[in-house]
Design a protein around this motif. Sequence first.
Motif, PDB file in Angstrom:
ATOM      1  N   GLY A 152       0.841  -1.193   0.000  1.00 36.01           N
ATOM      2  CA  GLY A 152       0.000   0.000   0.000  1.00 36.01           C
ATOM      3  C   GLY A 152       0.879   1.247   0.000  1.00 36.01           C
ATOM      4  N   ARG A 153       0.598   2.163   0.983  1.00 35.41           N
ATOM      5  CA  ARG A 153       1.400   3.387   1.089  1.00 35.41           C
ATOM      6  C   ARG A 153       2.687   3.169   1.858  1.00 35.41           C
ATOM      7  N   LEU A 154       2.815   2.029   2.491  1.00 39.58           N
ATOM      8  CA  LEU A 154       4.046   1.740   3.209  1.00 39.58           C
ATOM      9  C   LEU A 154       5.144   1.347   2.225  1.00 39.58           C
ATOM     10  N   LYS A 155       6.293   1.959   2.385  1.00 37.10           N
ATOM     11  CA  LYS A 155       7.427   1.660   1.527  1.00 37.10           C
ATOM     12  C   LYS A 155       8.620   1.301   2.409  1.00 37.10           C
ATOM     13  N   LEU A 156       9.390   0.359   1.932  1.00 32.53           N
ATOM     14  CA  LEU A 156      10.572  -0.046   2.681  1.00 32.53           C
ATOM     15  C   LEU A 156      11.502   1.157   2.875  1.00 32.53           C
ATOM     16  N   VAL A 205      10.526  -4.911   7.291  1.00 39.95           N
ATOM     17  CA  VAL A 205       9.751  -6.140   7.086  1.00 39.95           C
ATOM     18  C   VAL A 205       8.271  -5.802   7.061  1.00 39.95           C
ATOM     19  N   VAL A 206       7.529  -6.380   6.091  1.00 39.56           N
ATOM     20  CA  VAL A 206       6.070  -6.251   6.027  1.00 39.56           C
ATOM     21  C   VAL A 206       5.505  -7.651   5.792  1.00 39.56           C
ATOM     22  N   THR A 207       4.609  -8.077   6.710  1.00 43.07           N
ATOM     23  CA  THR A 207       3.969  -9.380   6.579  1.00 43.07           C
ATOM     24  C   THR A 207       2.465  -9.221   6.714  1.00 43.07           C
ATOM     25  N   PRO A 208       1.721  -9.231   5.609  1.00 45.00           N
ATOM     26  CA  PRO A 208       0.261  -9.077   5.691  1.00 45.00           C
ATOM     27  C   PRO A 208      -0.362 -10.213   6.497  1.00 45.00           C
ATOM     28  N   ASP A 209      -1.444  -9.876   7.218  1.00 39.34           N
ATOM     29  CA  ASP A 209      -2.142 -10.900   7.999  1.00 39.34           C
ATOM     30  C   ASP A 209      -3.017 -11.801   7.126  1.00 39.34           C
ATOM     31  N   ALA A 245      13.317  -9.706  -4.860  1.00 42.45           N
ATOM     32  CA  ALA A 245      12.248  -8.783  -5.269  1.00 42.45           C
ATOM     33  C   ALA A 245      12.892  -7.446  -5.582  1.00 42.45           C
ATOM     34  N   GLY A 246      13.527  -7.358  -6.743  1.00 44.10           N
ATOM     35  CA  GLY A 246      14.277  -6.160  -7.066  1.00 44.10           C
ATOM     36  C   GLY A 246      15.676  -6.236  -6.449  1.00 44.10           C
ATOM     37  N   GLY A 247      16.365  -5.098  -6.465  1.00 40.49           N
ATOM     38  CA  GLY A 247      17.732  -5.098  -5.957  1.00 40.49           C
ATOM     39  C   GLY A 247      17.844  -4.857  -4.472  1.00 40.49           C
ATOM     40  N   ALA A 248      16.778  -4.314  -3.820  1.00 35.43           N
ATOM     41  CA  ALA A 248      16.889  -3.926  -2.414  1.00 35.43           C
ATOM     42  C   ALA A 248      16.005  -4.756  -1.500  1.00 35.43           C
ATOM     43  N   SER A 267      13.595  -6.214   3.593  1.00 32.02           N
ATOM     44  CA  SER A 267      14.700  -5.430   3.050  1.00 32.02           C
ATOM     45  C   SER A 267      15.996  -6.216   3.201  1.00 32.02           C
ATOM     46  N   VAL A 268      16.882  -6.137   2.171  1.00 24.47           N
ATOM     47  CA  VAL A 268      18.135  -6.864   2.233  1.00 24.47           C
ATOM     48  C   VAL A 268      19.152  -6.142   3.124  1.00 24.47           C
TER      49      VAL A 268
END
Length: 274
Positions: A152-156, A205-209, A245-248, A267-268
């Motif tokens: 959503g609007r949350l970004k690493l 870290v983002v882990t949807p419920d 998932a991409g470079g980062a 995030s790596v």
Amino acid sequence: MNISEDELEQRLRALFADERLDLPPPPDAGTVIVTGARRRRRRRHVVQAVAGVAAAAVVVAGGLNVFRLHTEDGTAAMSPPGTGAGVKPPENLTAGRSPEPSSPGPTGTQSIQVSAPPGAATSRTPRPPASPRPSTLPAVTSGPLLAADGFGRLKLGMSEADVIAQTVTLSDAQAGAGCTVYKAQGSGVPAAASVVISKAAGLVVVTPDVAAHTAEGIGAGSTKDQILATYPAAKDEASDVVAPAGGAAEYRFRLGETGVVQTSLTSVTQDCAG
């Protein structure tokens, strides 16, 4: 010694007239001759009788199979004796020319089936091969999207203040060494999720419920083979499969008996456990 022809002739006549050269016939010579003649006569009669029977059989068989030929309008028709119907041959039945094939019709109550010659095309349409069953499940598109850079609007990489500014409520804080785990909810996220915010690296870290899916179609129920096919660089890590998932960032797929049961975005560059 030379003798004349007359003298030779006289000597021969005397020799042939000598009674010592006569061979008298045996007493039963007449009976033997008569018996032999009768035996030969009986054999000849038997042979004649057998030949007559064989000739009669040939005549009967020929009468049953002979075809009556007659000419009508310049064509020939053939029919067995005793039947009124004739089978009319092709019109091009002329000397020196072979007849062209014609389609036979039904005769009486029987249907005549003609087998197609080898190599001839048949009118039966071949049945199309059955469609092979797919070896993989279709892409998962149900549930919210967990993108490669956030949820959503949350970004690493966002700080705690930046997360709150996105109309996201953080609750149930569980502080650790340099990192805090929150329950994130609000209009800024598609669904409630667990997040980890590092004091040094921000949101890591983002882990949807709920069951979420990636942009590539991996989500709840996806198999390990699907993950490896979609992300060739994926690798096993404990009970999870980790894919770039991409470079980062990278996805972490938790597997169960039914396939993927949980998906996290990590995030790596982080300093705390996911």
